[in-house]
Design a protein around this motif. Sequence first.
Motif, mmCIF file in Angstrom:
data_model
loop_
_atom_site.group_PDB
_atom_site.id
_atom_site.type_symbol
_atom_site.label_atom_id
_atom_site.label_comp_id
_atom_site.label_asym_id
_atom_site.label_seq_id
_atom_site.Cartn_x
_atom_site.Cartn_y
_atom_site.Cartn_z
ATOM 1 N N ARG A 1 -0.075 -1.214 1.183
ATOM 2 C CA ARG A 1 1.067 -1.553 0.314
ATOM 3 C C ARG A 1 1.146 -3.044 0.037
ATOM 4 N NH1 ARG A 1 5.292 2.122 3.708
ATOM 5 N NH2 ARG A 1 4.605 4.169 2.964
ATOM 6 N N THR A 2 0.639 -3.879 0.961
ATOM 7 C CA THR A 2 0.643 -5.326 0.718
ATOM 8 C C THR A 2 -0.398 -5.720 -0.328
ATOM 9 O OG1 THR A 2 -0.982 -5.857 2.462
ATOM 10 C CG2 THR A 2 1.343 -5.729 3.112
ATOM 11 N N LEU A 3 -1.383 -4.849 -0.573
ATOM 12 C CA LEU A 3 -2.434 -5.146 -1.541
ATOM 13 C C LEU A 3 -2.137 -4.597 -2.924
ATOM 14 C CD1 LEU A 3 -5.590 -4.259 0.637
ATOM 15 C CD2 LEU A 3 -4.599 -6.527 0.250
ATOM 16 N N ILE A 4 -1.311 -3.540 -2.995
ATOM 17 C CA ILE A 4 -1.118 -2.817 -4.247
ATOM 18 C C ILE A 4 0.361 -2.763 -4.608
ATOM 19 C CG2 ILE A 4 -1.371 -0.568 -5.382
ATOM 20 C CD1 ILE A 4 -3.766 -0.062 -3.540
ATOM 21 N N ASN A 5 0.639 -3.091 -5.852
ATOM 22 C CA ASN A 5 1.990 -2.947 -6.388
ATOM 23 C C ASN A 5 1.924 -1.871 -7.461
ATOM 24 O OD1 ASN A 5 4.637 -3.274 -7.129
ATOM 25 N ND2 ASN A 5 4.244 -5.077 -8.407
ATOM 26 N N PRO A 6 2.137 -0.604 -7.087
ATOM 27 C CA PRO A 6 1.873 0.493 -8.020
ATOM 28 C C PRO A 6 2.886 0.592 -9.145
ATOM 29 C CG PRO A 6 2.940 1.331 -6.062
ATOM 30 C CD PRO A 6 2.694 -0.137 -5.813
ATOM 31 N N LYS A 7 2.410 1.086 -10.285
ATOM 32 C CA LYS A 7 3.334 1.425 -11.359
ATOM 33 C C LYS A 7 4.153 2.637 -10.921
ATOM 34 C CE LYS A 7 0.234 -0.055 -15.093
ATOM 35 N NZ LYS A 7 -0.524 0.393 -16.286
ATOM 36 N N ASN A 8 5.405 2.623 -11.255
ATOM 37 C CA ASN A 8 6.287 3.723 -10.834
ATOM 38 C C ASN A 8 5.898 5.064 -11.428
ATOM 39 O OD1 ASN A 8 7.866 2.064 -9.221
ATOM 40 N ND2 ASN A 8 9.231 1.519 -10.917
ATOM 41 N N ASP A 9 5.150 5.031 -12.562
ATOM 42 C CA ASP A 9 4.834 6.291 -13.227
ATOM 43 C C ASP A 9 3.499 6.881 -12.785
ATOM 44 O OD1 ASP A 9 3.315 4.304 -14.347
ATOM 45 O OD2 ASP A 9 3.452 5.068 -16.397
ATOM 46 N N ARG A 10 2.798 6.241 -11.855
ATOM 47 C CA ARG A 10 1.511 6.754 -11.400
ATOM 48 C C ARG A 10 1.717 7.687 -10.217
ATOM 49 N NH1 ARG A 10 -2.135 6.969 -14.960
ATOM 50 N NH2 ARG A 10 -3.328 7.777 -13.205
ATOM 51 N N THR A 11 1.619 9.004 -10.458
ATOM 52 C CA THR A 11 1.909 10.001 -9.430
ATOM 53 C C THR A 11 0.976 9.874 -8.234
ATOM 54 O OG1 THR A 11 2.666 11.544 -11.123
ATOM 55 C CG2 THR A 11 2.115 12.470 -8.975
ATOM 56 N N GLU A 12 -0.347 9.731 -8.493
ATOM 57 C CA GLU A 12 -1.282 9.692 -7.366
ATOM 58 C C GLU A 12 -1.072 8.444 -6.503
ATOM 59 O OE1 GLU A 12 -3.253 7.601 -10.745
ATOM 60 O OE2 GLU A 12 -2.246 9.519 -10.516
ATOM 61 N N MET A 13 -0.658 7.323 -7.112
ATOM 62 C CA MET A 13 -0.392 6.119 -6.336
ATOM 63 C C MET A 13 0.830 6.308 -5.441
ATOM 64 S SD MET A 13 -2.778 4.062 -7.065
ATOM 65 C CE MET A 13 -3.989 3.673 -8.330
ATOM 66 N N GLN A 14 1.846 6.962 -5.966
ATOM 67 C CA GLN A 14 3.036 7.242 -5.162
ATOM 68 C C GLN A 14 2.690 8.148 -3.986
ATOM 69 O OE1 GLN A 14 6.040 5.813 -5.620
ATOM 70 N NE2 GLN A 14 5.185 4.656 -7.344
ATOM 71 N N ASP A 15 1.835 9.152 -4.237
ATOM 72 C CA ASP A 15 1.430 10.064 -3.162
ATOM 73 C C ASP A 15 0.664 9.325 -2.074
ATOM 74 O OD1 ASP A 15 2.600 12.240 -4.327
ATOM 75 O OD2 ASP A 15 0.772 12.968 -5.295
ATOM 76 N N ILE A 16 -0.213 8.411 -2.478
ATOM 77 C CA ILE A 16 -1.040 7.684 -1.515
ATOM 78 C C ILE A 16 -0.201 6.703 -0.696
ATOM 79 C CG2 ILE A 16 -2.890 5.970 -1.290
ATOM 80 C CD1 ILE A 16 -4.208 7.326 -3.759
ATOM 81 N N LEU A 17 0.690 5.981 -1.369
ATOM 82 C CA LEU A 17 1.378 4.868 -0.715
ATOM 83 C C LEU A 17 2.725 5.230 -0.090
ATOM 84 C CD1 LEU A 17 0.673 2.084 -3.363
ATOM 85 C CD2 LEU A 17 -0.440 2.388 -1.149
ATOM 86 N N PHE A 18 3.393 6.272 -0.605
ATOM 87 C CA PHE A 18 4.764 6.502 -0.157
ATOM 88 C C PHE A 18 5.069 7.930 0.281
ATOM 89 C CE2 PHE A 18 4.915 2.980 -3.250
ATOM 90 C CZ PHE A 18 5.411 1.990 -2.419
ATOM 91 N N SER A 19 4.138 8.844 0.111
ATOM 92 C CA SER A 19 4.415 10.239 0.441
ATOM 93 C C SER A 19 3.779 10.608 1.779
ATOM 94 C CB SER A 19 3.865 11.155 -0.659
ATOM 95 O OG SER A 19 3.990 12.503 -0.272
ATOM 96 N N ASN A 20 4.416 11.536 2.474
ATOM 97 C CA ASN A 20 3.843 12.061 3.712
ATOM 98 C C ASN A 20 2.995 13.310 3.474
ATOM 99 O OD1 ASN A 20 4.990 10.132 5.454
ATOM 100 N ND2 ASN A 20 6.949 11.215 5.418
ATOM 101 N N LYS A 21 2.832 13.690 2.197
ATOM 102 C CA LYS A 21 2.056 14.893 1.877
ATOM 103 C C LYS A 21 0.557 14.617 2.032
ATOM 104 C CE LYS A 21 3.587 15.158 -2.287
ATOM 105 N NZ LYS A 21 3.811 15.616 -3.692
ATOM 106 N N PRO A 22 -0.212 15.580 2.559
ATOM 107 C CA PRO A 22 -1.672 15.417 2.600
ATOM 108 C C PRO A 22 -2.231 15.314 1.179
ATOM 109 C CG PRO A 22 -0.966 17.244 3.996
ATOM 110 C CD PRO A 22 0.212 16.855 3.161
#
Length: 318
Positions: free
Chosen positions: A131-152
């Motif tokens: 998360r310190t390396l990447i500032n994801p766009k809010n509309d990128r679903t896969e980025m949200q899953d990788i950085l903020f979701s607990n889902k596999p």
Amino acid sequence: MILEINCESPEGLISAIAKAIDAPVVDGTMQIPPLYGTGYIKGIAIPNGPTIMIRQYELKEELNISTNATGASSIVLTFHNIYHDKDDKKNQKTSLPFAQIESGGVDYQELFSSKTKFNTIIIMIDVEQLRTLINPKNDRTEMQDILFSNKPFIFEELISPEMHNVANQILTTVAPPHLRDFFYRIKAEELIYLLFSVLEKRDNLSAYPLNNDDIKKIYLIRDKVIEDLSVKPNLMQLAKIYGMGESKVTRLFRQIFGNSIYNYYQTFRMDYAGNLIKDKNLSIAEIGYQLGFSNLSHFARLFEKHHGLKPKKYAKVN
């Protein structure tokens, strides 16, 4: 040989394998004993940074490694088949370079075939570090899953020339001892950047929940798709063989591989054609016919669209 291993880091995996086959680990590197094959596994722990594991070996016997999930706080990036071995005719097709990014929450199982050369770089990074390396766009679903979701999750891409170049630098550069951690940190972060740059080009689709059984089936379907590149994949047959609905196969395949089954097949087909042309053991016509093209002009057009060069010109510059 089957190894059942419980560990939470690449260093733990190296130690577990070393213990199982009675091999010493020196300076983070385990040489494969001659009884089992050739090559090595190397672990590089960067202080306050990612951990890297390099695997370059060939085994005499089949090896099946299973581990428990490494934990949802870790993200694992794996770059497979960094070197293309022209002499390994049996595995040319399945040894095309590809990269995976997956959550630590996915149980791990890998089959290492005998007499097959493995060239892999694994980068494990804590999600907080990422998360310190990447500032994801809010509309990128896969980025949200990788950085903020607990889902596999698991995503896969074919390795770009830029990724391949950086991976080769990791494998071949001998950095001065006092700069070693600095070098590996930069190169690990560069690979992370390049893989995420490719992921950003995907269509922004909603992600569906994954479980280990679904992941295994989708990878079996992928293997079936590339088993014979002269045969166009049939969605209905694939879904029936592996006991999944067609819509589920379609959406999970696109979610993991970033493409439809047919487009993935065509992309893989053209990459494989490029490797065959580089080897210079077959004529352009032989390659086209081997890949199921009865019209060589059609083959040349598709190849140029994918590689930017016609097959004959591609052969001259590679």
